[in-house]
Design an enzyme around this catalytic site. Sequence first.
Site, short mmCIF file in Angstrom:
data_model
loop_
_atom_site.label_atom_id
_atom_site.label_comp_id
_atom_site.label_asym_id
_atom_site.label_seq_id
_atom_site.Cartn_x
_atom_site.Cartn_y
_atom_site.Cartn_z
N ASP A 78 0.82 -1.22 0.00
CA ASP A 78 0.00 0.00 0.00
C ASP A 78 0.85 1.26 0.00
O ASP A 78 2.03 1.24 0.36
CB ASP A 78 -0.96 0.01 1.20
CG ASP A 78 -0.23 0.03 2.54
OD1 ASP A 78 0.75 -0.72 2.71
OD2 ASP A 78 -0.62 0.83 3.42
N GLU A 139 0.07 -1.29 5.56
CA GLU A 139 1.16 -0.97 6.48
C GLU A 139 1.01 0.47 6.96
O GLU A 139 1.19 0.78 8.13
CB GLU A 139 2.51 -1.16 5.78
CG GLU A 139 3.71 -1.10 6.72
CD GLU A 139 4.31 0.29 6.89
OE1 GLU A 139 5.18 0.47 7.76
OE2 GLU A 139 3.91 1.24 6.17
N GLU A 140 0.70 1.36 6.03
CA GLU A 140 0.72 2.80 6.34
C GLU A 140 -0.26 3.21 7.44
O GLU A 140 0.09 4.03 8.28
CB GLU A 140 0.49 3.61 5.06
CG GLU A 140 1.55 3.39 3.98
CD GLU A 140 2.91 4.01 4.33
OE1 GLU A 140 3.04 4.60 5.40
OE2 GLU A 140 3.84 3.87 3.51
ZN LIG Z 1 6.83 2.05 3.99
#
Ligand SMILES: [Zn+2]
Length: 380
Positions: A78, A139-140
């Site tokens: 992502d 992840e973000e």
């Molecule tokens: Zn990253």
Amino acid sequence: MIDTDRMTETFLTLVRIDSPSFEEREIAEHLLTELRTLGGDVIMDDSGAAVGGNAGNIFSRFAGAGRGPAVLLSAHMDTVSPGRGVRPVRDGQRIRSDGTTILGADDKSGIAIILEVLRAFRERKLPHPPIEVVFTVCEEPGLMGAKSLHLARLSAQDGLVLDSGPASSLFIRGPAADRLEVTVRGRAAHAGVCPERGMSAIQVAADAIARMRLGRLDHETTANIGLIEGGTAVNIVPDRVTVRGEARSHDEEKLAAQSAHMVRCFHDAAAARSIRAGQELVQAEIESTITRDYNRMRLGEGAPVVQWVLEAARQAKAMIRCESTGGGCDANVFNSHGMRIANLGTGMREIHTTGEYLLLEEFFQTGRVVFSMLQQAVSR
Ligand SMILES: [Zn+2]
């Protein structure tokens, strides 16, 4: 050993595929096909449903002819916004966006390196240890994909996340982080007619934040208030405000003390502003929650992956140092399950801005180092 032109082409293809957090389906489908073509066993897990997105994490395993412990290679799919319609521009020895979007080198540079390393082993038919690839979603917004991984699918205990900047930095230590959410409840009143009957939740929150130790607190501890929302109209004394923040430290005791300090500031501010309305003592109410966002990362310099990477760097005549970071990444999650995963830089810079770029020399160096590091890990 690795084909840097091909790796660059792979990177350019990946950044042209939109993959904002929660909408990784298109890039996931692309990567499933790529990994199958490279001969891996591939599955997409069901974490899409768990995180509220349209794709899950991808797992792939490449058995290899070599023996030795399985090695994990991981990156996230992502990107942050503005990240739709990326038009990469080659600018000498770097690749940047056209200035209207991020580039997405965070973390597609990591994915491109992993794909190229797999291709290089495959086409030269060189022995490698079992390689387990994990491409995560979300992840973000808070390592959400990694947190919902079924780690029982992995046999690797050692490996690399490729998700940071300088190719000379091997991050082996990172802080644990707590998230803090505090709601202040005051009392509403007409701001012009009877403000003395109100208790401003915004004023209590402001007082609390003014009392707080924030920013860089010592060499291993930081804290921030990042979001504040509340109030309903300019002529109403606000009866509710919600404040969100975080604290991070490499030291658990310092982290616990800082999180408690931040909550205590709200209680102190509420107590300092009590008013008497007739017989009644009115004081703002505080509701707080502290949740562990992720645990710290702490690898010893003797950890197998650190030794493999440092030896690979010596052979590639690359300078790589073990370092601490103030950031968090999927490696924090892997390591909290007892794995020994370090985070190696890929050459990305100015991430999370429209000025993001990728330094090609560093990108190529990390490609070479990861390839050589797998050769270190294989038993001959
Ligand atoms: Zn990253």
